[in-house]
Design a protein around this motif. Structure first.
Motif, mmCIF file in Angstrom:
data_model
loop_
_atom_site.group_PDB
_atom_site.id
_atom_site.type_symbol
_atom_site.label_atom_id
_atom_site.label_comp_id
_atom_site.label_asym_id
_atom_site.label_seq_id
_atom_site.Cartn_x
_atom_site.Cartn_y
_atom_site.Cartn_z
ATOM 1 N N VAL A 55 0.856 -1.187 0.000
ATOM 2 C CA VAL A 55 0.000 0.000 0.000
ATOM 3 C C VAL A 55 0.888 1.231 0.000
ATOM 4 O O VAL A 55 1.768 1.383 0.858
ATOM 5 N N ARG A 56 0.661 2.113 -0.977
ATOM 6 C CA ARG A 56 1.455 3.326 -1.161
ATOM 7 C C ARG A 56 0.522 4.527 -1.024
ATOM 8 O O ARG A 56 -0.642 4.469 -1.435
ATOM 9 N N VAL A 57 1.027 5.612 -0.482
ATOM 10 C CA VAL A 57 0.221 6.822 -0.341
ATOM 11 C C VAL A 57 1.058 8.012 -0.814
ATOM 12 O O VAL A 57 2.249 8.118 -0.480
ATOM 13 N N TYR A 58 0.442 8.864 -1.639
ATOM 14 C CA TYR A 58 1.163 9.964 -2.277
ATOM 15 C C TYR A 58 0.422 11.279 -2.114
ATOM 16 O O TYR A 58 -0.810 11.308 -2.079
ATOM 17 N N GLY A 59 1.200 12.358 -2.071
ATOM 18 C CA GLY A 59 0.643 13.697 -1.938
ATOM 19 C C GLY A 59 0.853 14.510 -3.196
ATOM 20 O O GLY A 59 1.961 14.588 -3.715
ATOM 21 N N LEU A 60 -0.221 15.112 -3.671
ATOM 22 C CA LEU A 60 -0.160 16.022 -4.808
ATOM 23 C C LEU A 60 -0.145 17.432 -4.227
ATOM 24 O O LEU A 60 -1.166 17.948 -3.785
ATOM 25 N N LEU A 61 1.036 18.004 -4.187
ATOM 26 C CA LEU A 61 1.239 19.310 -3.555
ATOM 27 C C LEU A 61 1.375 20.366 -4.644
ATOM 28 O O LEU A 61 2.281 20.293 -5.474
ATOM 29 N N PHE A 105 5.193 11.156 -7.553
ATOM 30 C CA PHE A 105 4.763 12.145 -6.570
ATOM 31 C C PHE A 105 5.379 11.806 -5.216
ATOM 32 O O PHE A 105 5.674 10.643 -4.937
ATOM 33 N N PRO A 106 5.591 12.798 -4.360
ATOM 34 C CA PRO A 106 6.140 12.515 -3.028
ATOM 35 C C PRO A 106 5.225 11.577 -2.242
ATOM 36 O O PRO A 106 4.008 11.689 -2.315
ATOM 37 N N GLY A 107 5.832 10.694 -1.501
ATOM 38 C CA GLY A 107 5.091 9.742 -0.693
ATOM 39 C C GLY A 107 5.799 8.411 -0.692
ATOM 40 O O GLY A 107 6.919 8.284 -1.179
ATOM 41 N N GLY A 108 5.117 7.409 -0.152
ATOM 42 C CA GLY A 108 5.748 6.106 -0.092
ATOM 43 C C GLY A 108 4.857 5.076 0.563
ATOM 44 O O GLY A 108 3.645 5.203 0.567
ATOM 45 N N GLY A 109 5.487 4.081 1.155
ATOM 46 C CA GLY A 109 4.780 2.914 1.655
ATOM 47 C C GLY A 109 4.177 3.077 3.037
ATOM 48 O O GLY A 109 4.755 3.696 3.927
ATOM 49 N N LEU A 110 3.012 2.493 3.180
ATOM 50 C CA LEU A 110 2.331 2.411 4.464
ATOM 51 C C LEU A 110 3.072 1.409 5.336
ATOM 52 O O LEU A 110 3.436 0.325 4.875
ATOM 53 N N ASP A 168 -1.656 9.369 8.361
ATOM 54 C CA ASP A 168 -0.430 9.390 9.173
ATOM 55 C C ASP A 168 0.782 8.998 8.344
ATOM 56 O O ASP A 168 1.857 9.586 8.483
ATOM 57 N N ALA A 169 0.621 8.008 7.468
ATOM 58 C CA ALA A 169 1.731 7.582 6.613
ATOM 59 C C ALA A 169 2.141 8.701 5.665
ATOM 60 O O ALA A 169 3.335 8.957 5.471
ATOM 61 N N LEU A 170 1.165 9.389 5.080
ATOM 62 C CA LEU A 170 1.490 10.479 4.151
ATOM 63 C C LEU A 170 2.187 11.625 4.882
ATOM 64 O O LEU A 170 3.180 12.176 4.382
ATOM 65 N N LYS A 171 1.716 11.955 6.063
ATOM 66 C CA LYS A 171 2.370 13.017 6.854
ATOM 67 C C LYS A 171 3.797 12.612 7.210
ATOM 68 O O LYS A 171 4.718 13.428 7.145
ATOM 69 N N ARG A 172 3.996 11.348 7.583
ATOM 70 C CA ARG A 172 5.340 10.864 7.899
ATOM 71 C C ARG A 172 6.246 10.954 6.674
ATOM 72 O O ARG A 172 7.385 11.408 6.758
ATOM 73 N N GLU A 173 5.743 10.497 5.540
ATOM 74 C CA GLU A 173 6.541 10.530 4.311
ATOM 75 C C GLU A 173 6.972 11.957 3.962
ATOM 76 O O GLU A 173 8.113 12.181 3.560
ATOM 77 N N PHE A 174 6.075 12.929 4.100
ATOM 78 C CA PHE A 174 6.446 14.319 3.801
ATOM 79 C C PHE A 174 7.466 14.854 4.793
ATOM 80 O O PHE A 174 8.347 15.626 4.422
#
Length: 151
Positions: A6-12, A34-39, A47-53
């Motif tokens: 599971v991957r989560v990405y942010g479109l900033l 896009f910035p982001g990564g694995g859960l 929380d995973a997306l915030k951590r990745e950023f």
């Protein structure tokens, strides 16, 4: 046994209507996404997306809206897992502290995993700007939402 990744990405998107792209090199393979990564086990998506950023951009973000979740089978480019990617529109809560470049794959380190960032104007963004199919579809979804917003 089949594994899911599971991957989560942010479109900033910044105030100049540019979107942040991450250029990376892992195992001698270069790609843009896009910035982001694995859960990680025990984490929620936000929380995973915030951590990745925080890890990648040293920046706190606010998650604004869900843009897209993978709705087809996608095998990982790096192992035998099935990729499930979730994309959110995000905004920074502070200034980005990561290195922003004007050229693709402008790595400033010889680390095993390399990363650099760049801005692309939303109106110039194309599927060719990213490597992976799920990111290409996320661009389609983002551009459709962007057109509705501007109409």
């Amino acid at each position: 046994m089949f594994l899911f990744n599971v991957r989560v990405y942010g479109l900033l998107i910044n105030e100049q209507n540019q979107i942040l792209i991450s250029d990376e090199e892992h195992q001698t393979v270069q790609f843009s996404k896009f910035p982001g990564g694995g859960l990680e086990y025990g984490e929620g998506l936000i929380d995973a997306l915030k951590r990745e950023f925080m890890e990648e951009c040293e920046t706190e973000i606010e998650v604004l809206d869900h843009i897209y979740t993978t709705d087809f089978f996608e095998k990982s480019s790096f192992n035998e897992s099935q990729i499930i990617s979730i994309y959110y529109l995000v905004k920074p809560l502070q200034t980005l502290k990561c290195h922003i470049s004007t050229s693709i794959c402008d790595f400033t380190s010889d680390a095993l995993v390399k990363q650099s960032f760049r801005w692309i104007p939303i109106q110039d963004l194309t599927e060719a700007d990213v490597t992976f199919l799920t990111d290409k579809i996320a661009i389609q979804k983002l551009q459709a939402a962007w057109k509705k917003k501007e109409a």
